[in-house]
Every structure is written in C-alpha cells, then in structure tokens.
Design a protein around this motif. Structure first.
Motif, PDB file in Angstrom:
ATOM      1  N   HIS A 174       0.860  -1.187   0.000  1.00  0.00           N
ATOM      2  CA  HIS A 174       0.000   0.000   0.000  1.00  0.00           C
ATOM      3  C   HIS A 174       0.894   1.235   0.000  1.00  0.00           C
ATOM      4  O   HIS A 174       1.839   1.313   0.774  1.00  0.00           O
ATOM      5  CB  HIS A 174      -0.881   0.033   1.248  1.00  0.00           C
ATOM      6  N   ALA A 181       0.697   5.425   0.075  1.00  0.00           N
ATOM      7  CA  ALA A 181      -0.074   6.661   0.241  1.00  0.00           C
ATOM      8  C   ALA A 181       0.880   7.835   0.119  1.00  0.00           C
ATOM      9  O   ALA A 181       1.902   7.882   0.795  1.00  0.00           O
ATOM     10  CB  ALA A 181      -0.764   6.686   1.604  1.00  0.00           C
ATOM     11  N   HIS A 215      -4.821  -1.895  -7.635  1.00  0.00           N
ATOM     12  CA  HIS A 215      -5.926  -0.997  -7.318  1.00  0.00           C
ATOM     13  C   HIS A 215      -5.415   0.433  -7.265  1.00  0.00           C
ATOM     14  O   HIS A 215      -4.915   0.884  -6.240  1.00  0.00           O
ATOM     15  CB  HIS A 215      -6.525  -1.408  -5.960  1.00  0.00           C
ATOM     16  N   ARG A 224      -5.346   4.401  -6.911  1.00  0.00           N
ATOM     17  CA  ARG A 224      -6.165   5.274  -6.074  1.00  0.00           C
ATOM     18  C   ARG A 224      -7.061   6.139  -6.948  1.00  0.00           C
ATOM     19  O   ARG A 224      -6.693   6.547  -8.050  1.00  0.00           O
ATOM     20  CB  ARG A 224      -5.287   6.123  -5.158  1.00  0.00           C
ATOM     21  N   HIS A 257      -8.653   8.812  -5.484  1.00  0.00           N
ATOM     22  CA  HIS A 257      -8.798  10.052  -4.726  1.00  0.00           C
ATOM     23  C   HIS A 257      -7.491  10.278  -3.973  1.00  0.00           C
ATOM     24  O   HIS A 257      -6.880   9.307  -3.515  1.00  0.00           O
ATOM     25  CB  HIS A 257      -9.985   9.881  -3.751  1.00  0.00           C
ATOM     26  N   GLU A 300      -6.746   8.358  -0.851  1.00  0.00           N
ATOM     27  CA  GLU A 300      -6.663   6.896  -0.905  1.00  0.00           C
ATOM     28  C   GLU A 300      -5.223   6.471  -1.151  1.00  0.00           C
ATOM     29  O   GLU A 300      -4.334   7.295  -1.342  1.00  0.00           O
ATOM     30  CB  GLU A 300      -7.545   6.359  -2.039  1.00  0.00           C
ATOM     31  N   GLU A 301      -5.019   5.159  -1.169  1.00  0.00           N
ATOM     32  CA  GLU A 301      -3.691   4.632  -1.464  1.00  0.00           C
ATOM     33  C   GLU A 301      -3.728   3.816  -2.753  1.00  0.00           C
ATOM     34  O   GLU A 301      -4.768   3.289  -3.122  1.00  0.00           O
ATOM     35  CB  GLU A 301      -3.159   3.783  -0.306  1.00  0.00           C
ATOM     36  N   ASP A 302      -2.583   3.752  -3.412  1.00  0.00           N
ATOM     37  CA  ASP A 302      -2.411   2.795  -4.504  1.00  0.00           C
ATOM     38  C   ASP A 302      -2.077   1.461  -3.864  1.00  0.00           C
ATOM     39  O   ASP A 302      -1.313   1.407  -2.896  1.00  0.00           O
ATOM     40  CB  ASP A 302      -1.255   3.210  -5.421  1.00  0.00           C
TER      41      ASP A 302
END
Ligand code: 1MF
Length: 185
Positions: free
Chosen positions: A132, A134, A165, A167, A169, A172-174
């Motif tokens: 993850h 951010a 997945h 992000r 926004h 959010e995180e990638d």
C-alpha cells in the motif's frame, strides 16, 4: 521535492543521452540546466516538468520514465551517501518495505521539508503480499514499481509487481500486488 531528486533525473538522462540530451530536456522543460542543489527544496512542479520533458525527448510514456527513475533512485542514493541507510533497511525486499516508514521517519526528522509517502505491507502468503502506497503527490505509482524493481535487484531477488488498485482520490492509497519469485535451481 528536494534537489536530490532532480539531480538523480539529471544523472539518469546524462547516462542515457549525454550532456546535450540533458540540455535539450531542460530547454524543453523551460528550466536552467546549470544544476540543482541537492539539499534545496524545489517546487514539485519542477520535477513533473522534467519527467514530462524527458518523456517527450526520449519518446517514452511518462509512466516508463517514472519507472526507470524509481529503479535508478535506488542505485543513485546508494552511491550518493545513503548506502548505509539502505543497508540498515533490511536484507530482503519484504523486510525493507516493512521498515520503510521508520527509515523515512528518520530522514524526515533531519530534513523537515521532506513529504515522505507511507508504505504498508499486507501479507498474503509466503511469497505474495500487497504493498500500500499513500502519497501527498499524484501520479507517482509507476515510480513505486521502479523503486521495488530497483530494491529487488539490490537484494538479488526476482519480483513481479502490478498496480492492482489505483487510487481514485488523493486521500486513498495505490495498492500493488507483489510476488517474489524464488530462483529455481
Ligand atoms: O519530499 C521530498 O522532497 C521527497 C524526496 C524524495 C520525498 C520522498 C523522496 C524519496 N521517495 C521518492 C518517491 C516518493 C514521492 C512521493 O510519493 O511523495 C522514494 C522513497 C523510497 C522508496 C523505496 C526505497 C527507498 C526510498 O527512498 C530512500 C531515500 C529517501 C529519501 C532520501 C534518500 C533516500 C533523501 C535524502 C536527503 C534529501 C532528500 C531525499 O535531501 C537532502 C539531500 C542532501 C542534503 C540535505 C537534504
């Protein structure tokens, strides 16, 4: 971002396209080519313009430039005085990624203008996990792919990584899916 980042881009471009190539990138980006100061903080816009100009000049998508840069960042910082820090981060990719926030906390305490991203590992199995990421910055997921590939090289490991997945926004995180491929004897 700190000038160290722009200097790394400069060195990467010079290694690929020579001094003339670098001057042409700077002209395209509307920047002076007389050198960045590593410890000076620059507007992020400078870095984004550089990436865009390298993309145009090399005829590569910006994502590929970011990926190449991420990979290069590991070798570049290792030789520019941050080798000990990288060594202290762990002896495998997974261990290193798990220690990144602590490492970044220490660097961030010394250089307060750093805006370090946050990384988190969610284990899935022996050789698979989610990473993850951010960041306060947009569009840098491809750089993370390069960073992970650069780290894997450093640890002599085989890895596959994909953005599972992205992000949607800024808050959010990638999320990346990572698989470590063990060498078959
Ligand atoms: O805010 C910043 O200026 C900044 C600069 C570099 C924030 C982060 C980074 C490093 N990071 C770049 C991509 C993330 C961008 C983002 O999402 O906001 C890569 C992080 C990383 C990931 C995996 C493995 C290693 C990584 O980096 C190790 C690292 C991190 C920071 C430094 C060196 C190695 C660093 C050290 C000193 C700096 C700037 C960065 O500034 C100086 C330089 C010389 C004298 C004084 C300060």
């Amino acid at each position: 971002m700190y000038g160290l980042v722009n200097r790394a881009i400069e060195e990467l471009v010079i290694s690929l396209k020579g001094e003339a190539g670098w001057r042409s990138v700077c002209a395209h980006a509307g920047l002076a080519s007389d050198g960045f100061v590593a410890m000076q903080s620059y507007n992020d816009d400078v870095t984004y313009r550089l990436v865009e100009a390298v993309s145009q000049r090399l005829g590569l998508p910006a994502e590929q430039v970011l990926e190449a840069f991420g990979e290069y960042w590991i070798t570049y910082t290792a030789k520019e005085g941050y080798g000990n820090m990288l060594n202290a981060g762990g002896s495998s990719l997974r261990e290193f990624l798990g220690n990144l926030n602590d490492m970044h906390g220490r660097v961030g305490a010394i250089f307060p203008q750093l805006r370090m991203p946050l990384f988190r590992v969610t284990p899935l199995s022996e050789d698979e996990y989610l990473l993850h990421y951010a960041s306060t910055r947009a569009g840098l997921a491809p750089m993370v792919i390069g960073l992970v590939r650069g780290l894997a090289k450093r640890f002599d490991q085989q890895v596959t990584i994909s953005l599972q997945h992205p992000r949607l926004h800024p808050l959010e995180e990638d999320i990346f899916f990572v698989r470590e491929v063990s060498a078959t004897p």
